[in-house]
Design a protein around this motif. Structure first.
Motif, PDB file in Angstrom:
ATOM      1  N   THR A   8       0.822  -1.200   0.000  1.00  0.00           N
ATOM      2  CA  THR A   8       0.000   0.000   0.000  1.00  0.00           C
ATOM      3  C   THR A   8       0.861   1.257   0.000  1.00  0.00           C
ATOM      4  O   THR A   8       0.613   2.203  -0.760  1.00  0.00           O
ATOM      5  CB  THR A   8      -0.915   0.000   1.226  1.00  0.00           C
ATOM      6  OG1 THR A   8      -1.583  -1.244   1.279  1.00  0.00           O
ATOM      7  CG2 THR A   8      -1.931   1.099   1.135  1.00  0.00           C
TER       8      THR A   8
ATOM      9  N   GLU B 287       4.003   1.605  -0.963  1.00  0.00           N
ATOM     10  CA  GLU B 287       4.750   1.794  -2.213  1.00  0.00           C
ATOM     11  C   GLU B 287       3.858   2.346  -3.313  1.00  0.00           C
ATOM     12  O   GLU B 287       4.237   3.280  -4.028  1.00  0.00           O
ATOM     13  CB  GLU B 287       5.358   0.460  -2.640  1.00  0.00           C
ATOM     14  CG  GLU B 287       6.640   0.138  -1.897  1.00  0.00           C
ATOM     15  CD  GLU B 287       7.198  -1.199  -2.314  1.00  0.00           C
ATOM     16  OE1 GLU B 287       6.486  -1.919  -3.035  1.00  0.00           O
ATOM     17  OE2 GLU B 287       8.323  -1.521  -1.899  1.00  0.00           O
ATOM     18  N   SER B 288       2.645   1.787  -3.444  1.00  0.00           N
ATOM     19  CA  SER B 288       1.761   2.288  -4.498  1.00  0.00           C
ATOM     20  C   SER B 288       1.310   3.711  -4.182  1.00  0.00           C
ATOM     21  O   SER B 288       1.178   4.539  -5.076  1.00  0.00           O
ATOM     22  CB  SER B 288       0.552   1.382  -4.642  1.00  0.00           C
ATOM     23  OG  SER B 288      -0.385   1.652  -3.654  1.00  0.00           O
TER      24      SER B 288
ATOM     25  N   GLN C 202       4.383   6.066  -4.763  1.00  0.00           N
ATOM     26  CA  GLN C 202       4.994   6.067  -6.080  1.00  0.00           C
ATOM     27  C   GLN C 202       4.019   6.515  -7.159  1.00  0.00           C
ATOM     28  O   GLN C 202       4.407   7.220  -8.077  1.00  0.00           O
ATOM     29  CB  GLN C 202       5.497   4.660  -6.429  1.00  0.00           C
ATOM     30  CG  GLN C 202       6.815   4.335  -5.761  1.00  0.00           C
ATOM     31  CD  GLN C 202       7.249   2.929  -6.046  1.00  0.00           C
ATOM     32  OE1 GLN C 202       6.562   2.213  -6.764  1.00  0.00           O
ATOM     33  NE2 GLN C 202       8.360   2.532  -5.478  1.00  0.00           N
ATOM     34  N   ASN C 203       2.774   6.104  -7.031  1.00  0.00           N
ATOM     35  CA  ASN C 203       1.818   6.385  -8.104  1.00  0.00           C
ATOM     36  C   ASN C 203       0.753   7.392  -7.727  1.00  0.00           C
ATOM     37  O   ASN C 203       0.094   7.945  -8.591  1.00  0.00           O
ATOM     38  CB  ASN C 203       1.126   5.089  -8.524  1.00  0.00           C
ATOM     39  CG  ASN C 203       2.107   4.019  -8.896  1.00  0.00           C
ATOM     40  OD1 ASN C 203       2.992   4.270  -9.688  1.00  0.00           O
ATOM     41  ND2 ASN C 203       1.963   2.845  -8.322  1.00  0.00           N
ATOM     42  N   TRP C 204       0.545   7.590  -6.458  1.00  0.00           N
ATOM     43  CA  TRP C 204      -0.599   8.402  -6.049  1.00  0.00           C
ATOM     44  C   TRP C 204      -0.166   9.580  -5.179  1.00  0.00           C
ATOM     45  O   TRP C 204      -0.878   9.993  -4.281  1.00  0.00           O
ATOM     46  CB  TRP C 204      -1.596   7.545  -5.264  1.00  0.00           C
ATOM     47  CG  TRP C 204      -2.118   6.413  -6.051  1.00  0.00           C
ATOM     48  CD1 TRP C 204      -1.664   5.132  -6.041  1.00  0.00           C
ATOM     49  CD2 TRP C 204      -3.174   6.440  -6.998  1.00  0.00           C
ATOM     50  NE1 TRP C 204      -2.367   4.361  -6.911  1.00  0.00           N
ATOM     51  CE2 TRP C 204      -3.299   5.134  -7.518  1.00  0.00           C
ATOM     52  CE3 TRP C 204      -4.018   7.427  -7.467  1.00  0.00           C
ATOM     53  CZ2 TRP C 204      -4.242   4.804  -8.477  1.00  0.00           C
ATOM     54  CZ3 TRP C 204      -4.961   7.099  -8.417  1.00  0.00           C
ATOM     55  CH2 TRP C 204      -5.054   5.807  -8.901  1.00  0.00           C
TER      56      TRP C 204
ATOM     57  N   ASP D  30      -9.742  -4.757  -5.378  1.00  0.00           N
ATOM     58  CA  ASP D  30      -8.309  -4.506  -5.491  1.00  0.00           C
ATOM     59  C   ASP D  30      -7.503  -5.764  -5.202  1.00  0.00           C
ATOM     60  O   ASP D  30      -6.554  -6.088  -5.920  1.00  0.00           O
ATOM     61  CB  ASP D  30      -7.909  -3.398  -4.536  1.00  0.00           C
ATOM     62  CG  ASP D  30      -6.417  -3.145  -4.599  1.00  0.00           C
ATOM     63  OD1 ASP D  30      -5.986  -2.544  -5.586  1.00  0.00           O
ATOM     64  OD2 ASP D  30      -5.702  -3.557  -3.678  1.00  0.00           O
TER      65      ASP D  30
ATOM     66  N   SER E  10      -5.250  -7.407  -8.110  1.00  0.00           N
ATOM     67  CA  SER E  10      -3.797  -7.395  -7.933  1.00  0.00           C
ATOM     68  C   SER E  10      -3.214  -8.782  -8.167  1.00  0.00           C
ATOM     69  O   SER E  10      -2.036  -8.896  -8.491  1.00  0.00           O
ATOM     70  CB  SER E  10      -3.451  -6.921  -6.528  1.00  0.00           C
ATOM     71  OG  SER E  10      -3.846  -7.907  -5.605  1.00  0.00           O
TER      72      SER E  10
ATOM     73  N   THR F   9      -0.480  -3.628 -10.333  1.00  0.00           N
ATOM     74  CA  THR F   9       0.399  -3.226  -9.228  1.00  0.00           C
ATOM     75  C   THR F   9       0.156  -1.792  -8.770  1.00  0.00           C
ATOM     76  O   THR F   9       0.864  -1.306  -7.900  1.00  0.00           O
ATOM     77  CB  THR F   9       1.870  -3.356  -9.656  1.00  0.00           C
ATOM     78  OG1 THR F   9       2.044  -2.606 -10.855  1.00  0.00           O
ATOM     79  CG2 THR F   9       2.237  -4.795  -9.898  1.00  0.00           C
ATOM     80  N   LEU F  10      -0.813  -1.130  -9.386  1.00  0.00           N
ATOM     81  CA  LEU F  10      -1.078   0.257  -8.971  1.00  0.00           C
ATOM     82  C   LEU F  10      -1.749   0.304  -7.603  1.00  0.00           C
ATOM     83  O   LEU F  10      -1.645   1.280  -6.896  1.00  0.00           O
ATOM     84  CB  LEU F  10      -1.985   0.938  -9.983  1.00  0.00           C
ATOM     85  CG  LEU F  10      -1.326   1.661 -11.139  1.00  0.00           C
ATOM     86  CD1 LEU F  10      -2.398   2.279 -11.994  1.00  0.00           C
ATOM     87  CD2 LEU F  10      -0.420   2.734 -10.623  1.00  0.00           C
ATOM     88  N   HIS F  11      -2.482  -0.724  -7.239  1.00  0.00           N
ATOM     89  CA  HIS F  11      -3.277  -0.757  -6.007  1.00  0.00           C
ATOM     90  C   HIS F  11      -4.229   0.435  -5.950  1.00  0.00           C
ATOM     91  O   HIS F  11      -4.337   1.109  -4.932  1.00  0.00           O
ATOM     92  CB  HIS F  11      -2.383  -0.789  -4.771  1.00  0.00           C
ATOM     93  CG  HIS F  11      -1.787  -2.141  -4.543  1.00  0.00           C
ATOM     94  ND1 HIS F  11      -2.540  -3.252  -4.264  1.00  0.00           N
ATOM     95  CD2 HIS F  11      -0.512  -2.559  -4.564  1.00  0.00           C
ATOM     96  CE1 HIS F  11      -1.748  -4.292  -4.124  1.00  0.00           C
ATOM     97  NE2 HIS F  11      -0.520  -3.914  -4.318  1.00  0.00           N
ATOM     98  N   SER F  12      -4.873   0.683  -7.078  1.00  0.00           N
ATOM     99  CA  SER F  12      -5.755   1.846  -7.122  1.00  0.00           C
ATOM    100  C   SER F  12      -6.937   1.687  -6.183  1.00  0.00           C
ATOM    101  O   SER F  12      -7.431   2.672  -5.642  1.00  0.00           O
ATOM    102  CB  SER F  12      -6.247   2.061  -8.551  1.00  0.00           C
ATOM    103  OG  SER F  12      -6.683   0.835  -9.088  1.00  0.00           O
TER     104      SER F  12
END
Lengths: 241, 134
Positions: free
Chosen positions: A161, A163-164, A167-169, B49, B53, B59-62
C-alpha cells in the motif's frame, strides 16, 4: 474474420480459466477464510440493521461501532491490513466519537425517541429492498465463477500500500491534505458563533410567517430561543419515557 | 475466497444505509447511514483490489488508494456535516430534517405522514395568530 477468431479464442481461454477455477474451488466446500468472512459479515450486517432501525439514538451510534469494527475484520480477512487499521483508527476512533458528541450537543433524547423514523418509512423500505435484490442478483450473476486468490504474499500489506501510494498516487495524496485543511477551516467557520447578528440580511418571508415555530424567537431573542430549545428536550425525554 | 461474498455483503450494507438515509428523521442518524454507505463502497474497493492485484497483475493498487481517499473524505464530510447540524440546531432548536422546510415550494407543506395535517394546521394557526398580532 480475424477479429472474430481472436474473440473466440479469448472466449475459449476465459472459459478454460473459469472452469479450472471452478474445479479448483468447490461451490459447496467453503474454506476457513470464507466461513470466517461469512460469520463476521452476518454480525456486521445485523449491527448495521440495528443501527438504522433502533429508536435509541445513542444505541445507534454504539451499534455503528460494531458494524465498522466488523468491516475492519473483513479487511483483515481480505489481507488489507493497512486499510483495516486505518478503519479502526478513523472510523471507530474518531468518527463515532464525533457522532456521539454531535448527539450530545444537539440534546438528543436519552431512551426511546418516538419520532426517530420518518413517515415515509415504508417507501424507504421498499426502495431499499428492491435495490438490494437487484444489486445482489446482478453481483452474484456477474461474479459467480470468480475467486480471490488469497494465498502467497499479501496483496494489501502495508508495504504494498505504501509503495503504491507514494509512487503512483503522490499528487492525489497531497491534494487530499489540502482538502482536509479546507474541511478543518470550514468546520471552524461554521461552528463559530456569529458575532454580527444584526448586520445579517433578513431571512426569507416564509421563515418569518412561522413555518417553523422557533425561528422568529431565535432570531429576535437568541438567548430565549436557546432556552426554549433546552426546555423542549426534557419534555421530549419524559414523553419518550 | 469467492468474490461474491464481499460483493454481496457490500451491496447489502449499501442498501441498509440507503434505507437509513431515506427513513431516518434525525440529521445525525442520517449521517450515520451515510457512513454505512461509504463503508460498503470501501469494502467493494478493497475486495476488487485484492482480486485484481492477483488476477490481472495490477500493481497500482488503485482500489486501496481510493479506499484511503474515501475514508479521508468521509472524515472531512462528517466534520462539516456535524458543524452544519449544530449550526441548524443552534438557530432552530431542532435537528429534525422533516421540520426544515423553509425552501419548500407551495403555501404550506403537506406531509404524507398521518400526523402531518395536525402539525400543519397548528403551524398555520400559529402563523395566522402571529400575523393578527402583528
Amino acid at each position: 474474420m480475424s477479429l472474430a477468431a481472436a474473440a473466440a479464442t479469448a472466449h475459449a481461454t476465459t472459459t478454460i480459466t473459469t472452469t479450472t477455477a471452478a474445479e479448483a474451488h468447490g461451490f459447496l466446500s467453503p474454506t476457513g477464510v470464507e466461513i470466517a468472512f461469512l460469520l463476521v459479515g452476518l454480525v456486521t450486517f445485523g449491527a448495521a440493521l440495528i443501527t438504522v432501525t433502533t429508536r435509541q439514538l445513542v444505541h445507534a451510534a454504539l451499534w455503528l461501532v460494531v458494524a465498522l469494527g466488523g468491516l475492519a475484520v473483513e479487511y483483515l480477512l481480505l489481507t488489507a491490513e493497512f486499510i483495516a487499521w486505518v478503519q479502526v483508527l478513523i472510523y471507530v476512533g474518531s468518527v463515532v466519537v464525533l457522532l456521539l458528541f454531535g448527539l450530545m450537543l444537539t440534546k438528543a433524547p436519552i431512551g426511546r425517541s418516538p419520532d426517530a423514523d420518518s413517515g415515509n418509512r415504508w417507501v424507504a423500505l421498499t426502495v431499499a429492498v428492491v435495490a438490494a435484490a437487484t444489486l445482489v442478483w446482478v453481483v452474484v450473476d456477474a461474479f459467480r465463477t470468480t475467486w480471490i486468490d488469497l494465498d502467497g504474499p499479501a496483496a494489501g500489506s502495508t508495504r504494498a500500500t505504501g509503495e503504491s501510494l507514494f509512487q503512483n498516487w503522490v499528487l492525489p495524496f497531497e491534494a487530499l491534505s489540502v482538502l482536509l485543511l479546507a474541511a478543518l477551516v470550514g468546520a471552524i467557520v461554521l461552528s463559530r458563533k456569529a458575532k454580527a447578528e444584526s448586520s445579517s440580511p433578513p431571512v426569507n418571508s416564509r421563515a418569518a410567517t412561522g413555518s417553523s415555530p422557533s425561528v422568529p424567537d431565535s432570531r429576535n431573542h437568541p438567548i430565549e430561543g436557546n432556552g426554549r430549545g433546552e426546555g423542549t428536550s426534557p419534555a421530549e425525554q419524559e414523553g419518550a419515557r | 475466497m469467492h468474490l461474491a461474498y464481499p460483493a454481496v455483503l457490500s451491496a447489502l450494507l449499501f442498501c441498509t444505509g440507503l434505507y437509513g438515509v431515506l427513513a431516518r428523521r434525525n440529521a445525525i442518524l442520517v449521517l450515520m447511514s451515510v457512513e454505512l454507505m461509504l463503508n460498503a463502497v470501501n469494502l467493494n474497493l478493497v475486495a476488487f483490489d485484492v482480486w485484481l492485484s492477483r488476477a490481472a497483475e495490477e500493481t497500482l493498487h488503485s482500489g486501496q488508494a481510493l479506499t484511503l481517499f474515501t475514508i479521508t473524505i468521509a472524515a472531512a464530510e462528517i466534520g462539516i456535516g456535524l458543524a452544519i447540524v449544530l449550526a441548524v440546531h443552534r438557530n432552530r432548536g431542532t435537528s429534525d430534517i422533516d421540520k426544515l422546510r423553509d425552501t419548500a415550494e407551495g403555501p404550506e407543506p403537506e406531509g404524507p405522514e398521518p400526523d402531518g395535517p395536525d402539525h400543519d394546521a397548528l403551524t398555520a394557526g400559529q402563523a395566522e395568530k402571529a400575523e393578527a398580532t402583528a
